[in-house]
Scaffold this active site. Structure first.
Site, mmCIF file in Angstrom:
data_model
loop_
_atom_site.group_PDB
_atom_site.id
_atom_site.type_symbol
_atom_site.label_atom_id
_atom_site.label_comp_id
_atom_site.label_asym_id
_atom_site.label_seq_id
_atom_site.Cartn_x
_atom_site.Cartn_y
_atom_site.Cartn_z
ATOM 1 N N ARG A 111 0.803 -1.232 -0.037
ATOM 2 C CA ARG A 111 -0.119 0.138 -0.067
ATOM 3 C C ARG A 111 0.802 1.286 0.088
ATOM 4 O O ARG A 111 0.538 2.356 -0.490
ATOM 5 C CB ARG A 111 -0.982 0.034 1.203
ATOM 6 N N HIS A 137 -3.631 0.610 8.787
ATOM 7 C CA HIS A 137 -4.171 0.039 7.887
ATOM 8 C C HIS A 137 -3.197 -0.498 6.904
ATOM 9 O O HIS A 137 -2.920 -0.034 5.860
ATOM 10 C CB HIS A 137 -5.291 0.669 7.060
HETATM 11 N N1 LIG Z 1 -8.741 2.216 3.344
HETATM 12 C C1 LIG Z 1 -9.166 1.106 2.923
HETATM 13 O O1 LIG Z 1 -9.318 0.192 3.556
HETATM 14 C C2 LIG Z 1 -8.872 0.716 1.208
HETATM 15 C C3 LIG Z 1 -9.491 -0.310 0.792
HETATM 16 C C4 LIG Z 1 -9.557 -0.318 -0.731
HETATM 17 C C5 LIG Z 1 -8.983 0.653 -1.449
HETATM 18 N N2 LIG Z 1 -8.126 1.679 -0.667
HETATM 19 C C6 LIG Z 1 -7.786 2.678 -1.488
HETATM 20 O O2 LIG Z 1 -8.670 3.683 -1.964
HETATM 21 C C7 LIG Z 1 -8.071 4.435 -3.041
HETATM 22 C C8 LIG Z 1 -9.073 4.116 -4.324
HETATM 23 O O3 LIG Z 1 -9.172 2.851 -4.558
HETATM 24 P P1 LIG Z 1 -9.637 2.636 -6.129
HETATM 25 O O4 LIG Z 1 -9.650 0.901 -6.318
HETATM 26 O O5 LIG Z 1 -11.049 3.270 -6.475
HETATM 27 O O6 LIG Z 1 -8.498 3.126 -7.295
HETATM 28 P P2 LIG Z 1 -8.621 3.505 -8.504
HETATM 29 O O7 LIG Z 1 -7.175 3.706 -9.313
HETATM 30 O O8 LIG Z 1 -9.612 2.576 -9.575
HETATM 31 O O9 LIG Z 1 -9.333 5.038 -8.622
HETATM 32 C C9 LIG Z 1 -8.721 6.111 -8.074
HETATM 33 C C10 LIG Z 1 -9.460 7.302 -8.760
HETATM 34 O O10 LIG Z 1 -8.921 8.668 -8.198
HETATM 35 C C11 LIG Z 1 -8.739 9.616 -9.146
HETATM 36 N N3 LIG Z 1 -7.979 10.662 -8.693
HETATM 37 C C12 LIG Z 1 -6.562 10.291 -8.433
HETATM 38 N N4 LIG Z 1 -5.916 11.735 -8.143
HETATM 39 C C13 LIG Z 1 -7.098 12.534 -7.930
HETATM 40 C C14 LIG Z 1 -7.130 13.762 -7.686
HETATM 41 N N5 LIG Z 1 -6.026 14.566 -7.158
HETATM 42 N N6 LIG Z 1 -8.424 14.542 -7.389
HETATM 43 C C15 LIG Z 1 -9.582 13.755 -7.783
HETATM 44 N N7 LIG Z 1 -9.392 12.352 -8.358
HETATM 45 C C16 LIG Z 1 -8.072 11.931 -8.261
HETATM 46 C C17 LIG Z 1 -8.453 8.853 -10.451
HETATM 47 O O11 LIG Z 1 -8.481 9.564 -11.383
HETATM 48 C C18 LIG Z 1 -9.033 7.503 -10.363
HETATM 49 O O12 LIG Z 1 -10.523 7.661 -10.911
HETATM 50 C C19 LIG Z 1 -6.734 3.868 -3.326
HETATM 51 O O13 LIG Z 1 -5.734 4.646 -2.632
HETATM 52 C C20 LIG Z 1 -6.701 2.402 -2.503
HETATM 53 O O14 LIG Z 1 -5.569 1.980 -2.405
HETATM 54 C C21 LIG Z 1 -8.175 1.746 0.652
#
Ligand SMILES: NC(=O)c1ccc[n+]([C@@H]2O[C@H](COP(=O)([O-])OP(=O)(O)OC[C@H]3O[C@@H](n4cnc5c(N)ncnc54)[C@H](O)[C@@H]3O)[C@@H](O)[C@H]2O)c1
Length: 302
Positions: free
Chosen positions: A89, A176
Site C-alpha cells: 500500500r 491499515h
Molecule cells: N482504506 C482502505 O481500507 C482501502 C480499501 C480499498 C482501497 N483503498 C484505497 O482507495 C483508493 C481508491 O481505490 P480504487 O480501487 O478506487 O482506485 P482507482 O485507481 O480505481 O481510482 C482512483 C481514482 O482517483 C482519481 N484521482 C486520482 N487523483 C485524484 C485527485 N487529485 N483528485 C480527484 N481524483 C483523483 C483517479 O482519476 C481515479 O479515478 C486507493 O488509494 C486504494 O488503495 C483503501
C-alpha cells in the site's frame, strides 16, 4: 437534506456513491475526479438507474464550490494499479501525498465545514496529510483505518466456527497495512473470549491473524482491487454520522498520546470522532500498536 461529496471515482469511490444512492442516504451527491470522462460516465449511469429505483438524488459534477454546504466528504482518490502491481500500500504514498495536498487545499478554499472520511491509502498517512492541508479540526477528519480489517477478522473468526461475523466482536488495531494486528484480548465470539478457544486448541490465532492481514491481497489478486467491503465500511461510518449513532468502532483517529492517526476504537456521531476510548491491551499488543505508530510516523515524515 443530506449532501455528500465523493472525491476519486475509481472502483471504491463509485461503489460508495452507488451504495449511498441505493440506500437513499443522500439528497445531493457531488462527484469529483481528475478524469472528467469518468465522472460524466458515472453521472449518466447513475441517472439511468433512477427510473428503476425508489431513490434518486441531485448529482453535481467536478465542482469544489459545491463542498461549501456539504455534510460529508469521502476521499477515495489514488491509483490502485500501483498497489496491485507491488502488493504494497505504500506504493501509493508519493502519489496520494501529492493528491492529498491538492485536494486538501481545494477543500479548505471551498469553505467546507462538514466531516471528512478518508479511504485513500496508505490510509493513516493520507488522513494526516488531508488534515494538515485542509486545516480542519482533527475530530472532523478521520479515516476508515482498521474498520475494514476488523470486518475481515469478524468474517475469519465467524467462518472458522461456522457462525455469523456479527457474533464476533473486538478489534484489529494499528496501521491499515502490514503492521496491523488482531487484538485478540478484545475479541469475543458469542460473548466468550477467543483466547479461551485458542487455549483449548480450537483455533490458531497467529495463523488467522496472518490470513486476515493477507485477505486484501487475495481479493486484489483475483479482481485487481477491493471495493465492496471497504465501501460498505465507509457507508456505515456515514450512517453513524447522519444518525448520530455514537457508534463504537475502530477507525483511523488521532491519538494525542502518540501524536498520530492510527486505527483505534472511537465513538462516532454527528460531530465525527466524539470520544476515543482507551482499550485494555496486553503488553504484547501495546508493543504491536507502538510498532504501528512508528511505521506510520516514519511515512508521515517521508
Ligand atoms: N482504506 C482502505 O481500507 C482501502 C480499501 C480499498 C482501497 N483503498 C484505497 O482507495 C483508493 C481508491 O481505490 P480504487 O480501487 O478506487 O482506485 P482507482 O485507481 O480505481 O481510482 C482512483 C481514482 O482517483 C482519481 N484521482 C486520482 N487523483 C485524484 C485527485 N487529485 N483528485 C480527484 N481524483 C483523483 C483517479 O482519476 C481515479 O479515478 C486507493 O488509494 C486504494 O488503495 C483503501
Amino acid at each position: 437534506m443530506h449532501k455528500i461529496a465523493v472525491i476519486g471515482l475509481g472502483h471504491v469511490g463509485t461503489t460508495v456513491a452507488h451504495i449511498l444512492l441505493m440506500k437513499g442516504l443522500v439528497d445531493e451527491l457531488v462527484l469529483i475526479d481528475h478524469n472528467e470522462k469518468k465522472v460524466d460516465a458515472e453521472y449518466l449511469d447513475f441517472s439511468d438507474s433512477f427510473a428503476r429505483t425508489e431513490s434518486s438524488a441531485v448529482i453535481k459534477r467536478n465542482d469544489y464550490g459545491e463542498l461549501a454546504d456539504a455534510d460529508i466528504i469521502v476521499t477515495a482518490f489514488g491509483d490502485i494499479g500501483a498497489t496491485a502491481r507491488t502488493g504494497d500500500r505504500f506504493a501509493e504514498l508519493p502519489i496520494n501525498k501529492k493528491n492529498a495536498a491538492e485536494v486538501g487545499k481545494k477543500i479548505k478554499e471551498s469553505g467546507f465545514k462538514g466531516i471528512l472520511v478518508n479511504i485513500s491509502n496508505p490510509c493513516d498517512v493520507i488522513v494526516n496529510e488531508l488534515q494538515k492541508a485542509s486545516g480542519m479540526p482533527r475530530n472532523r477528519v478521520f479515516g476508515t483505518g482498521t474498520f475494514l480489517d476488523t470486518a475481515r477478522m469478524q468474517r475469519a473468526v465467524g467462518d472458522h466456527f461456522g457462525e455469523a461475523p456479527q457474533n464476533v466482536s473486538g478489534f484489529v488495531l494499528g496501521e491499515h497495512g502490514n503492521s496491523q494486528f488482531s487484538a485478540w484480548s478484545t475479541v469475543t465470539l458469542d460473548g466468550e473470549p477467543v483466547t479461551k478457544f485458542a487455549e483449548e486448541g480450537k483455533i490458531d490465532l497467529d495463523k488467522l491473524d496472518g490470513d486476515i492481514r493477507d485477505s486484501a491481497f487475495k481479493v486484489v489478486a483475483g479482481k485487481g482491487y477491493t471495493s465492496f467491503a471497504i465501501a460498505t465500511c465507509a457507508v456505515r461510518i456515514v450512517e453513524a454520522i447522519f444518525n448520530n449513532k455514537h457508534e463504537f468502532m475502530p477507525a483511523s483517529v488521532y491519538l494525542e498520546k502518540y501524536a498520530c492517526y492510527i486505527g483505534y476504537p472511537a465513538v462516532i456521531g454527528k460531530d465525527g470522532v466524539e470520544k476515543i476510548k482507551p482499550v485494555k491491551l496486553t503488553a504484547e499488543e501495546t508493543a504491536k500498536l507502538e510498532n504501528s505508530v512508528k511505521t506510520i510516523k516514519e511515512k508521515n515524515e517521508a
